[in-house]
Design a protein around this motif. Sequence first.
Motif, PDB file in Angstrom:
ATOM      1  N   ALA A 190       0.825  -1.211   0.000  1.00 24.56           N
ATOM      2  CA  ALA A 190       0.000   0.000   0.000  1.00 24.56           C
ATOM      3  C   ALA A 190       0.859   1.261   0.000  1.00 24.56           C
ATOM      4  O   ALA A 190       0.644   2.190  -0.796  1.00 24.56           O
ATOM      5  N   VAL A 191       1.846   1.309   0.875  1.00 25.44           N
ATOM      6  CA  VAL A 191       2.709   2.488   0.957  1.00 25.44           C
ATOM      7  C   VAL A 191       3.511   2.658  -0.329  1.00 25.44           C
ATOM      8  O   VAL A 191       3.631   3.770  -0.864  1.00 25.44           O
ATOM      9  N   SER A 192       4.054   1.549  -0.849  1.00 26.76           N
ATOM     10  CA  SER A 192       4.836   1.648  -2.084  1.00 26.76           C
ATOM     11  C   SER A 192       3.963   2.077  -3.253  1.00 26.76           C
ATOM     12  O   SER A 192       4.426   2.761  -4.170  1.00 26.76           O
ATOM     13  N   SER A 193       2.683   1.692  -3.242  1.00 26.57           N
ATOM     14  CA  SER A 193       1.770   2.098  -4.320  1.00 26.57           C
ATOM     15  C   SER A 193       1.508   3.597  -4.282  1.00 26.57           C
ATOM     16  O   SER A 193       1.510   4.264  -5.323  1.00 26.57           O
ATOM     17  N   VAL A 194       1.270   4.134  -3.095  1.00 24.48           N
ATOM     18  CA  VAL A 194       1.060   5.583  -2.971  1.00 24.48           C
ATOM     19  C   VAL A 194       2.291   6.338  -3.452  1.00 24.48           C
ATOM     20  O   VAL A 194       2.197   7.313  -4.228  1.00 24.48           O
ATOM     21  N   LEU A 195       3.466   5.888  -3.006  1.00 23.70           N
ATOM     22  CA  LEU A 195       4.707   6.560  -3.398  1.00 23.70           C
ATOM     23  C   LEU A 195       4.969   6.409  -4.897  1.00 23.70           C
ATOM     24  O   LEU A 195       5.496   7.326  -5.536  1.00 23.70           O
ATOM     25  N   VAL A 231      -5.862   4.428  -5.979  1.00 23.36           N
ATOM     26  CA  VAL A 231      -7.015   3.538  -5.798  1.00 23.36           C
ATOM     27  C   VAL A 231      -6.546   2.161  -5.316  1.00 23.36           C
ATOM     28  O   VAL A 231      -7.166   1.547  -4.436  1.00 23.36           O
ATOM     29  N   TYR A 232      -5.446   1.691  -5.871  1.00 22.85           N
ATOM     30  CA  TYR A 232      -4.862   0.416  -5.437  1.00 22.85           C
ATOM     31  C   TYR A 232      -4.527   0.472  -3.951  1.00 22.85           C
ATOM     32  O   TYR A 232      -4.811  -0.477  -3.195  1.00 22.85           O
ATOM     33  N   ALA A 233      -3.953   1.578  -3.510  1.00 20.43           N
ATOM     34  CA  ALA A 233      -3.618   1.727  -2.089  1.00 20.43           C
ATOM     35  C   ALA A 233      -4.880   1.693  -1.227  1.00 20.43           C
ATOM     36  O   ALA A 233      -4.876   1.124  -0.132  1.00 20.43           O
ATOM     37  N   VAL A 234      -5.966   2.279  -1.720  1.00 20.43           N
ATOM     38  CA  VAL A 234      -7.226   2.272  -0.968  1.00 20.43           C
ATOM     39  C   VAL A 234      -7.771   0.853  -0.833  1.00 20.43           C
ATOM     40  O   VAL A 234      -8.216   0.427   0.243  1.00 20.43           O
ATOM     41  N   THR A 235      -7.758   0.085  -1.925  1.00 20.19           N
ATOM     42  CA  THR A 235      -8.264  -1.285  -1.843  1.00 20.19           C
ATOM     43  C   THR A 235      -7.369  -2.139  -0.939  1.00 20.19           C
ATOM     44  O   THR A 235      -7.860  -3.025  -0.238  1.00 20.19           O
ATOM     45  N   LEU A 236      -6.071  -1.857  -0.943  1.00 23.99           N
ATOM     46  CA  LEU A 236      -5.167  -2.570  -0.040  1.00 23.99           C
ATOM     47  C   LEU A 236      -5.454  -2.213   1.406  1.00 23.99           C
ATOM     48  O   LEU A 236      -5.412  -3.073   2.299  1.00 23.99           O
ATOM     49  N   ALA A 237      -5.731  -0.923   1.650  1.00 18.89           N
ATOM     50  CA  ALA A 237      -6.084  -0.499   3.010  1.00 18.89           C
ATOM     51  C   ALA A 237      -7.363  -1.206   3.460  1.00 18.89           C
ATOM     52  O   ALA A 237      -7.479  -1.624   4.623  1.00 18.89           O
ATOM     53  N   ALA A 238      -8.315  -1.360   2.537  1.00 22.57           N
ATOM     54  CA  ALA A 238      -9.549  -2.080   2.861  1.00 22.57           C
ATOM     55  C   ALA A 238      -9.240  -3.534   3.192  1.00 22.57           C
ATOM     56  O   ALA A 238      -9.778  -4.097   4.157  1.00 22.57           O
ATOM     57  N   ALA A 239      -8.367  -4.150   2.383  1.00 17.10           N
ATOM     58  CA  ALA A 239      -7.992  -5.538   2.631  1.00 17.10           C
ATOM     59  C   ALA A 239      -7.299  -5.679   3.983  1.00 17.10           C
ATOM     60  O   ALA A 239      -7.584  -6.607   4.762  1.00 17.10           O
TER      61      ALA A 239
END
Length: 418
Positions: free
Chosen positions: A86-91, A168-176
Amino acid sequence: MRSPFRGLPREVAVLVAVAFAVALGFGVVAPAIPLFAREFGVGRAAAGAVISAFAAMRLASALLGGRLVDRFGERKVLATGIGIVAVSSVLAGLAQTYAQLLVLRCAGGVGSAMFTVSAFSLLLRVVGPGQRARATSLYQSGFLLGGVAGPAFGGALAGASLRTPFFVYAVTLAAAGTIGMVFLRRPPAAPGAGAAGAEPVTVPEPTTLRRSLSSPAYRAALVANLSVGWMLLGVQAAMLPLFVVEGLRREPFWAGVGLVASAGTQAAVLLPAGRFADSTGRRPAMLLGGSLALASVTTLVVTAFTASPGSVASVVAFVVAMSAFGAGFAFLSTAPAAVVGDVAPGRGGTSVAAFQMAGDLGSMLGPLVAGLLADAASYGAAFGSGALVLLAGLLLTVAMPETRGGQGARRAGEDARD
Protein backbone atom coordinates in the motif's frame (compact mmCIF):
# COMPACT_ATOMS: atom_id res chain seq x y z
CA MET A 1 -29.44 -21.60 -1.58
CA ARG A 2 -26.69 -23.09 0.58
CA SER A 3 -23.74 -20.80 1.27
CA PRO A 4 -20.44 -22.04 -0.22
CA PHE A 5 -18.82 -21.11 3.12
CA ARG A 6 -21.08 -23.39 5.12
CA GLY A 7 -19.11 -25.57 7.53
CA LEU A 8 -15.85 -23.68 6.98
CA PRO A 9 -13.98 -21.66 9.60
CA ARG A 10 -14.64 -17.91 9.61
CA GLU A 11 -11.09 -17.21 8.48
CA VAL A 12 -11.84 -18.61 5.04
CA ALA A 13 -14.51 -16.02 4.27
CA VAL A 14 -12.27 -13.26 5.62
CA LEU A 15 -9.34 -14.35 3.45
CA VAL A 16 -11.58 -14.56 0.38
CA ALA A 17 -12.71 -10.96 1.02
CA VAL A 18 -9.07 -9.90 1.45
CA ALA A 19 -8.11 -11.68 -1.79
CA PHE A 20 -10.93 -9.98 -3.69
CA ALA A 21 -9.92 -6.51 -2.45
CA VAL A 22 -6.25 -7.07 -3.30
CA ALA A 23 -7.00 -8.48 -6.77
CA LEU A 24 -9.51 -5.70 -7.49
CA GLY A 25 -6.87 -3.07 -6.76
CA PHE A 26 -4.20 -4.87 -8.76
CA GLY A 27 -6.58 -5.13 -11.70
CA VAL A 28 -7.17 -1.38 -11.47
CA VAL A 29 -3.48 -0.45 -11.48
CA ALA A 30 -2.15 -3.11 -13.92
CA PRO A 31 -3.21 -1.35 -17.17
CA ALA A 32 -1.65 1.92 -16.01
CA ILE A 33 1.80 0.64 -15.01
CA PRO A 34 3.50 0.37 -18.43
CA LEU A 35 1.78 3.55 -19.66
CA PHE A 36 2.92 5.47 -16.59
CA ALA A 37 6.49 4.21 -17.05
CA ARG A 38 6.46 5.46 -20.65
CA GLU A 39 5.61 8.93 -19.35
CA PHE A 40 9.20 9.16 -18.11
CA GLY A 41 10.53 8.84 -21.67
CA VAL A 42 11.74 5.23 -21.48
CA GLY A 43 11.37 2.57 -24.16
CA ARG A 44 8.96 -0.35 -24.24
CA ALA A 45 11.49 -2.76 -22.78
CA ALA A 46 12.07 -0.48 -19.79
CA ALA A 47 8.32 -0.09 -19.36
CA GLY A 48 7.94 -3.87 -19.32
CA ALA A 49 10.80 -4.12 -16.84
CA VAL A 50 8.63 -2.37 -14.24
CA ILE A 51 6.19 -5.28 -14.42
CA SER A 52 8.96 -7.90 -14.54
CA ALA A 53 10.70 -6.33 -11.53
CA PHE A 54 7.58 -6.77 -9.41
CA ALA A 55 7.32 -10.45 -10.39
CA ALA A 56 11.06 -11.01 -9.93
CA MET A 57 11.02 -9.59 -6.41
CA ARG A 58 8.01 -11.75 -5.54
CA LEU A 59 9.99 -14.77 -6.66
CA ALA A 60 13.20 -13.71 -4.91
CA SER A 61 11.57 -12.87 -1.56
CA ALA A 62 9.01 -15.68 -1.27
CA LEU A 63 11.21 -17.93 0.88
CA LEU A 64 12.00 -14.98 3.13
CA GLY A 65 8.26 -14.46 3.54
CA GLY A 66 7.88 -18.14 4.39
CA ARG A 67 10.56 -17.95 7.08
CA LEU A 68 8.90 -14.86 8.55
CA VAL A 69 5.59 -16.72 8.69
CA ASP A 70 7.23 -19.63 10.52
CA ARG A 71 8.82 -17.24 13.01
CA PHE A 72 6.22 -14.50 13.60
CA GLY A 73 2.93 -16.01 12.43
CA GLU A 74 0.67 -15.46 9.45
CA ARG A 75 -1.31 -12.46 10.70
CA LYS A 76 1.65 -10.20 11.43
CA VAL A 77 3.33 -11.02 8.12
CA LEU A 78 0.05 -10.58 6.21
CA ALA A 79 -0.57 -7.13 7.68
CA THR A 80 3.04 -6.07 7.15
CA GLY A 81 3.06 -7.28 3.54
CA ILE A 82 -0.17 -5.47 2.66
CA GLY A 83 1.16 -2.34 4.35
CA ILE A 84 4.36 -2.44 2.29
CA VAL A 85 2.42 -2.79 -0.97
CA ALA A 86 0.00 0.00 0.00
CA VAL A 87 2.71 2.49 0.96
CA SER A 88 4.84 1.65 -2.08
CA SER A 89 1.77 2.10 -4.32
CA VAL A 90 1.06 5.58 -2.97
CA LEU A 91 4.71 6.56 -3.40
CA ALA A 92 4.76 5.06 -6.91
CA GLY A 93 1.81 7.28 -7.81
CA LEU A 94 3.89 10.24 -6.66
CA ALA A 95 7.10 9.11 -8.42
CA GLN A 96 8.99 11.79 -10.32
CA THR A 97 11.50 9.58 -12.14
CA TYR A 98 11.56 6.16 -13.78
CA ALA A 99 14.15 4.94 -11.23
CA GLN A 100 11.84 5.83 -8.35
CA LEU A 101 8.96 3.95 -9.97
CA LEU A 102 11.13 0.88 -10.57
CA VAL A 103 12.44 0.77 -6.99
CA LEU A 104 8.98 1.22 -5.52
CA ARG A 105 7.52 -1.56 -7.66
CA CYS A 106 10.36 -3.80 -6.45
CA ALA A 107 9.38 -2.98 -2.87
CA GLY A 108 5.79 -3.78 -3.75
CA GLY A 109 6.89 -7.19 -5.01
CA VAL A 110 8.46 -7.99 -1.64
CA GLY A 111 5.28 -6.98 0.18
CA SER A 112 3.15 -8.98 -2.25
CA ALA A 113 5.20 -12.12 -1.58
CA MET A 114 4.79 -11.66 2.17
CA PHE A 115 1.03 -11.23 1.81
CA THR A 116 0.39 -14.17 -0.50
CA VAL A 117 2.57 -16.63 1.41
CA SER A 118 1.07 -15.70 4.79
CA ALA A 119 -2.54 -15.63 3.56
CA PHE A 120 -2.26 -18.98 1.80
CA SER A 121 -0.41 -20.55 4.73
CA LEU A 122 -3.14 -19.41 7.10
CA LEU A 123 -5.87 -20.66 4.77
CA LEU A 124 -4.37 -24.14 4.59
CA ARG A 125 -3.75 -24.26 8.34
CA VAL A 126 -7.19 -23.34 9.67
CA VAL A 127 -9.17 -25.90 7.67
CA GLY A 128 -9.30 -29.64 8.08
CA PRO A 129 -8.05 -32.12 5.45
CA GLY A 130 -11.59 -32.64 4.16
CA GLN A 131 -12.04 -28.92 3.49
CA ARG A 132 -8.72 -27.75 2.03
CA ALA A 133 -9.52 -27.97 -1.67
CA ARG A 134 -12.94 -26.33 -1.23
CA ALA A 135 -11.40 -23.52 0.83
CA THR A 136 -8.69 -23.08 -1.81
CA SER A 137 -11.28 -22.91 -4.61
CA LEU A 138 -13.15 -20.15 -2.75
CA TYR A 139 -9.90 -18.26 -2.17
CA GLN A 140 -8.97 -18.54 -5.84
CA SER A 141 -12.48 -17.37 -6.77
CA GLY A 142 -11.92 -14.20 -4.76
CA PHE A 143 -8.77 -13.47 -6.75
CA LEU A 144 -10.47 -14.37 -10.03
CA LEU A 145 -13.49 -12.12 -9.47
CA GLY A 146 -11.34 -9.23 -8.30
CA GLY A 147 -9.00 -9.68 -11.25
CA VAL A 148 -11.92 -9.58 -13.70
CA ALA A 149 -13.60 -6.54 -12.11
CA GLY A 150 -10.44 -4.48 -11.61
CA PRO A 151 -9.44 -3.80 -15.23
CA ALA A 152 -12.97 -2.60 -16.02
CA PHE A 153 -12.40 0.32 -13.65
CA GLY A 154 -8.67 0.59 -14.27
CA GLY A 155 -9.00 1.44 -17.95
CA ALA A 156 -11.35 4.34 -17.24
CA LEU A 157 -9.19 5.68 -14.40
CA ALA A 158 -6.02 5.44 -16.48
CA GLY A 159 -7.73 7.44 -19.21
CA ALA A 160 -8.32 10.27 -16.74
CA SER A 161 -4.96 10.12 -14.94
CA LEU A 162 -2.14 7.59 -14.96
CA ARG A 163 -1.36 8.35 -11.31
CA THR A 164 -4.88 7.83 -9.95
CA PRO A 165 -4.94 4.00 -10.27
CA PHE A 166 -1.96 3.75 -7.90
CA PHE A 167 -3.89 5.64 -5.22
CA VAL A 168 -7.02 3.54 -5.80
CA TYR A 169 -4.86 0.42 -5.44
CA ALA A 170 -3.62 1.73 -2.09
CA VAL A 171 -7.23 2.27 -0.97
CA THR A 172 -8.26 -1.28 -1.84
CA LEU A 173 -5.17 -2.57 -0.04
CA ALA A 174 -6.08 -0.50 3.01
CA ALA A 175 -9.55 -2.08 2.86
CA ALA A 176 -7.99 -5.54 2.63
CA GLY A 177 -5.68 -4.81 5.55
CA THR A 178 -8.56 -3.48 7.65
CA ILE A 179 -10.65 -6.58 6.94
CA GLY A 180 -7.74 -8.75 7.99
CA MET A 181 -6.92 -6.82 11.17
CA VAL A 182 -10.54 -6.62 12.34
CA PHE A 183 -11.68 -10.16 11.57
CA LEU A 184 -8.47 -12.13 11.97
CA ARG A 185 -7.59 -10.89 15.44
CA ARG A 186 -8.48 -13.99 17.41
CA PRO A 187 -6.03 -16.92 17.34
CA PRO A 188 -7.16 -19.66 14.99
CA ALA A 189 -8.69 -22.80 16.38
CA ALA A 190 -7.39 -26.18 15.44
CA PRO A 191 -8.18 -26.95 11.80
CA GLY A 192 -11.88 -27.49 11.40
CA ALA A 193 -12.69 -26.66 15.03
CA GLY A 194 -16.08 -25.09 15.43
CA ALA A 195 -17.16 -25.97 11.90
CA ALA A 196 -20.14 -28.25 11.43
CA GLY A 197 -19.07 -31.75 10.46
CA ALA A 198 -15.39 -30.80 10.36
CA GLU A 199 -12.69 -33.28 11.24
CA PRO A 200 -10.98 -32.82 14.62
CA VAL A 201 -7.35 -32.28 13.72
CA THR A 202 -4.56 -31.10 15.99
CA VAL A 203 -2.07 -28.55 14.73
CA PRO A 204 1.36 -30.22 14.40
CA GLU A 205 4.75 -28.59 14.66
CA PRO A 206 6.09 -26.42 11.82
CA THR A 207 6.94 -28.39 8.68
CA THR A 208 10.29 -27.70 7.03
CA LEU A 209 10.72 -27.37 3.29
CA ARG A 210 13.18 -30.28 3.32
CA ARG A 211 10.57 -32.52 4.88
CA SER A 212 7.95 -31.45 2.33
CA LEU A 213 10.31 -32.06 -0.57
CA SER A 214 10.73 -35.67 0.58
CA SER A 215 7.08 -36.24 -0.39
CA PRO A 216 6.42 -37.32 -4.02
CA ALA A 217 3.00 -35.69 -3.76
CA TYR A 218 4.53 -32.33 -2.84
CA ARG A 219 6.94 -32.55 -5.76
CA ALA A 220 4.04 -33.31 -8.09
CA ALA A 221 2.17 -30.30 -6.68
CA LEU A 222 5.19 -28.06 -7.36
CA VAL A 223 5.36 -29.09 -11.03
CA ALA A 224 1.58 -28.78 -11.36
CA ASN A 225 1.77 -25.21 -10.06
CA LEU A 226 4.69 -24.52 -12.39
CA SER A 227 2.43 -25.57 -15.26
CA VAL A 228 -0.36 -23.27 -14.01
CA GLY A 229 2.02 -20.33 -14.02
CA TRP A 230 3.56 -21.35 -17.34
CA MET A 231 0.30 -21.69 -19.26
CA LEU A 232 -2.46 -19.86 -17.37
CA LEU A 233 -0.53 -16.81 -16.19
CA GLY A 234 2.16 -16.76 -18.85
CA VAL A 235 1.50 -18.24 -22.29
CA GLN A 236 -2.24 -17.52 -22.23
CA ALA A 237 -1.74 -13.80 -21.75
CA ALA A 238 1.40 -13.42 -23.86
CA MET A 239 0.91 -15.76 -26.82
CA LEU A 240 -2.78 -16.46 -27.40
CA PRO A 241 -3.79 -12.96 -28.58
CA LEU A 242 -0.87 -12.96 -31.03
CA PHE A 243 -1.75 -16.48 -32.20
CA VAL A 244 -5.34 -15.49 -33.00
CA VAL A 245 -4.32 -12.44 -35.01
CA GLU A 246 -1.16 -13.72 -36.69
CA GLY A 247 -1.75 -17.49 -36.75
CA LEU A 248 -5.48 -17.82 -37.26
CA ARG A 249 -5.77 -14.51 -39.15
CA ARG A 250 -8.82 -13.49 -37.15
CA GLU A 251 -9.80 -10.25 -35.42
CA PRO A 252 -8.61 -9.58 -31.85
CA PHE A 253 -12.25 -9.99 -30.83
CA TRP A 254 -11.84 -13.76 -31.06
CA ALA A 255 -8.87 -13.67 -28.71
CA GLY A 256 -11.17 -12.02 -26.20
CA VAL A 257 -13.81 -14.70 -26.79
CA GLY A 258 -11.26 -17.40 -26.07
CA LEU A 259 -9.98 -15.72 -22.91
CA VAL A 260 -13.53 -15.15 -21.65
CA ALA A 261 -14.38 -18.80 -22.38
CA SER A 262 -11.34 -19.89 -20.39
CA ALA A 263 -11.98 -17.57 -17.44
CA GLY A 264 -15.71 -18.26 -17.40
CA THR A 265 -15.24 -22.03 -17.40
CA GLN A 266 -12.60 -21.82 -14.73
CA ALA A 267 -14.87 -19.70 -12.52
CA ALA A 268 -17.76 -22.13 -13.00
CA VAL A 269 -15.68 -25.24 -12.28
CA LEU A 270 -13.56 -23.97 -9.36
CA LEU A 271 -16.00 -24.83 -6.57
CA PRO A 272 -17.01 -28.25 -8.00
CA ALA A 273 -13.29 -28.99 -8.49
CA GLY A 274 -12.62 -28.17 -4.85
CA ARG A 275 -15.44 -30.41 -3.65
CA PHE A 276 -14.24 -33.21 -5.93
CA ALA A 277 -10.69 -33.01 -4.56
CA ASP A 278 -12.00 -33.08 -0.97
CA SER A 279 -14.47 -35.92 -1.49
CA THR A 280 -12.72 -38.12 -4.06
CA GLY A 281 -9.07 -37.26 -3.54
CA ARG A 282 -6.25 -34.95 -4.59
CA ARG A 283 -4.68 -37.43 -6.98
CA PRO A 284 -7.86 -38.06 -9.06
CA ALA A 285 -8.50 -34.31 -9.21
CA MET A 286 -4.96 -33.58 -10.37
CA LEU A 287 -5.13 -36.40 -12.93
CA LEU A 288 -8.41 -35.06 -14.29
CA GLY A 289 -7.19 -31.46 -14.36
CA GLY A 290 -3.85 -32.33 -15.89
CA SER A 291 -5.47 -34.49 -18.56
CA LEU A 292 -7.99 -31.78 -19.50
CA ALA A 293 -5.30 -29.12 -19.62
CA LEU A 294 -2.92 -31.30 -21.65
CA ALA A 295 -5.69 -32.21 -24.11
CA SER A 296 -6.61 -28.54 -24.57
CA VAL A 297 -3.01 -27.44 -25.14
CA THR A 298 -2.44 -30.37 -27.52
CA THR A 299 -5.49 -29.17 -29.46
CA LEU A 300 -3.90 -25.72 -29.68
CA VAL A 301 -0.65 -27.30 -30.95
CA VAL A 302 -2.50 -29.25 -33.66
CA THR A 303 -4.58 -26.20 -34.58
CA ALA A 304 -1.44 -24.06 -34.87
CA PHE A 305 0.19 -26.54 -37.25
CA THR A 306 -2.89 -27.31 -39.38
CA ALA A 307 -5.02 -24.14 -39.35
CA SER A 308 -5.92 -22.46 -42.61
CA PRO A 309 -5.94 -18.64 -42.41
CA GLY A 310 -9.45 -17.45 -41.55
CA SER A 311 -10.78 -21.00 -41.08
CA VAL A 312 -14.02 -21.16 -39.07
CA ALA A 313 -13.18 -24.70 -37.91
CA SER A 314 -9.88 -23.47 -36.46
CA VAL A 315 -11.64 -20.71 -34.51
CA VAL A 316 -14.18 -23.20 -33.15
CA ALA A 317 -11.36 -25.56 -32.13
CA PHE A 318 -9.60 -22.64 -30.43
CA VAL A 319 -12.66 -21.64 -28.38
CA VAL A 320 -13.43 -25.25 -27.41
CA ALA A 321 -9.80 -25.78 -26.40
CA MET A 322 -9.88 -22.63 -24.27
CA SER A 323 -13.01 -23.84 -22.48
CA ALA A 324 -11.35 -27.17 -21.67
CA PHE A 325 -8.24 -25.19 -20.73
CA GLY A 326 -10.19 -23.27 -18.08
CA ALA A 327 -11.81 -26.43 -16.70
CA GLY A 328 -8.47 -28.23 -16.42
CA PHE A 329 -6.79 -25.37 -14.64
CA ALA A 330 -9.70 -25.08 -12.20
CA PHE A 331 -8.65 -28.50 -10.89
CA LEU A 332 -4.94 -27.63 -11.05
CA SER A 333 -5.58 -24.40 -9.11
CA THR A 334 -7.13 -26.25 -6.17
CA ALA A 335 -5.98 -29.86 -5.73
CA PRO A 336 -2.18 -29.21 -5.74
CA ALA A 337 -2.64 -26.47 -3.13
CA ALA A 338 -4.59 -28.91 -0.98
CA VAL A 339 -1.68 -31.34 -1.30
CA VAL A 340 0.61 -28.67 0.17
CA GLY A 341 -1.74 -28.32 3.12
CA ASP A 342 -1.83 -32.10 3.56
CA VAL A 343 1.95 -32.47 3.49
CA ALA A 344 2.63 -29.37 5.62
CA PRO A 345 -0.48 -29.13 7.85
CA GLY A 346 1.11 -27.02 10.56
CA ARG A 347 2.89 -23.72 10.11
CA GLY A 348 4.52 -24.53 6.78
CA GLY A 349 5.52 -21.09 5.57
CA THR A 350 8.56 -22.20 3.56
CA SER A 351 6.61 -25.07 1.95
CA VAL A 352 3.88 -22.66 0.87
CA ALA A 353 6.52 -20.18 -0.31
CA ALA A 354 8.23 -22.77 -2.52
CA PHE A 355 4.85 -23.72 -3.97
CA GLN A 356 4.17 -20.07 -4.79
CA MET A 357 7.65 -19.70 -6.27
CA ALA A 358 6.97 -22.59 -8.66
CA GLY A 359 3.95 -20.71 -10.05
CA ASP A 360 5.85 -17.42 -10.25
CA LEU A 361 8.75 -19.13 -12.00
CA GLY A 362 6.36 -20.59 -14.56
CA SER A 363 4.72 -17.22 -15.19
CA MET A 364 8.17 -15.69 -15.81
CA LEU A 365 9.66 -18.48 -17.94
CA GLY A 366 6.51 -19.39 -19.87
CA PRO A 367 6.16 -16.20 -21.93
CA LEU A 368 9.94 -16.00 -22.49
CA VAL A 369 10.38 -19.59 -23.72
CA ALA A 370 7.14 -19.53 -25.72
CA GLY A 371 8.09 -16.22 -27.32
CA LEU A 372 11.52 -17.48 -28.32
CA LEU A 373 10.03 -20.66 -29.80
CA ALA A 374 7.34 -18.70 -31.65
CA ASP A 375 10.02 -16.47 -33.20
CA ALA A 376 12.43 -19.29 -34.01
CA ALA A 377 9.92 -21.97 -35.06
CA SER A 378 6.14 -21.57 -34.78
CA TYR A 379 3.20 -21.01 -32.46
CA GLY A 380 2.76 -24.78 -32.38
CA ALA A 381 6.24 -25.15 -30.88
CA ALA A 382 5.47 -22.38 -28.39
CA PHE A 383 2.35 -24.17 -27.16
CA GLY A 384 4.26 -27.44 -27.21
CA SER A 385 6.54 -26.14 -24.46
CA GLY A 386 3.52 -25.82 -22.20
CA ALA A 387 2.34 -29.30 -23.17
CA LEU A 388 5.70 -30.75 -22.06
CA VAL A 389 5.47 -29.06 -18.65
CA LEU A 390 1.90 -30.32 -18.23
CA LEU A 391 3.00 -33.83 -19.24
CA ALA A 392 5.78 -33.78 -16.63
CA GLY A 393 3.29 -32.81 -13.94
CA LEU A 394 0.85 -35.49 -15.07
CA LEU A 395 3.51 -38.21 -14.92
CA LEU A 396 4.51 -37.16 -11.41
CA THR A 397 0.84 -37.19 -10.42
CA VAL A 398 0.43 -40.75 -11.68
CA ALA A 399 3.28 -41.84 -9.38
CA MET A 400 2.23 -39.81 -6.29
CA PRO A 401 0.36 -41.26 -3.29
CA GLU A 402 -3.00 -39.91 -2.19
CA THR A 403 -2.63 -37.31 0.59
CA ARG A 404 -6.24 -36.61 1.55
CA GLY A 405 -6.73 -37.49 5.21
CA GLY A 406 -3.17 -36.80 6.32
CA GLN A 407 -1.33 -39.67 4.64
CA GLY A 408 0.98 -37.20 2.90
CA ALA A 409 2.15 -35.57 6.12
CA ARG A 410 2.78 -38.94 7.80
CA ARG A 411 4.72 -40.32 4.83
CA ALA A 412 6.81 -37.15 4.52
CA GLY A 413 7.67 -37.40 8.20
CA GLU A 414 8.62 -41.06 7.89
CA ASP A 415 10.81 -40.33 4.85
CA ALA A 416 12.51 -37.45 6.66
CA ARG A 417 13.28 -39.68 9.69
CA ASP A 418 14.64 -42.43 7.46
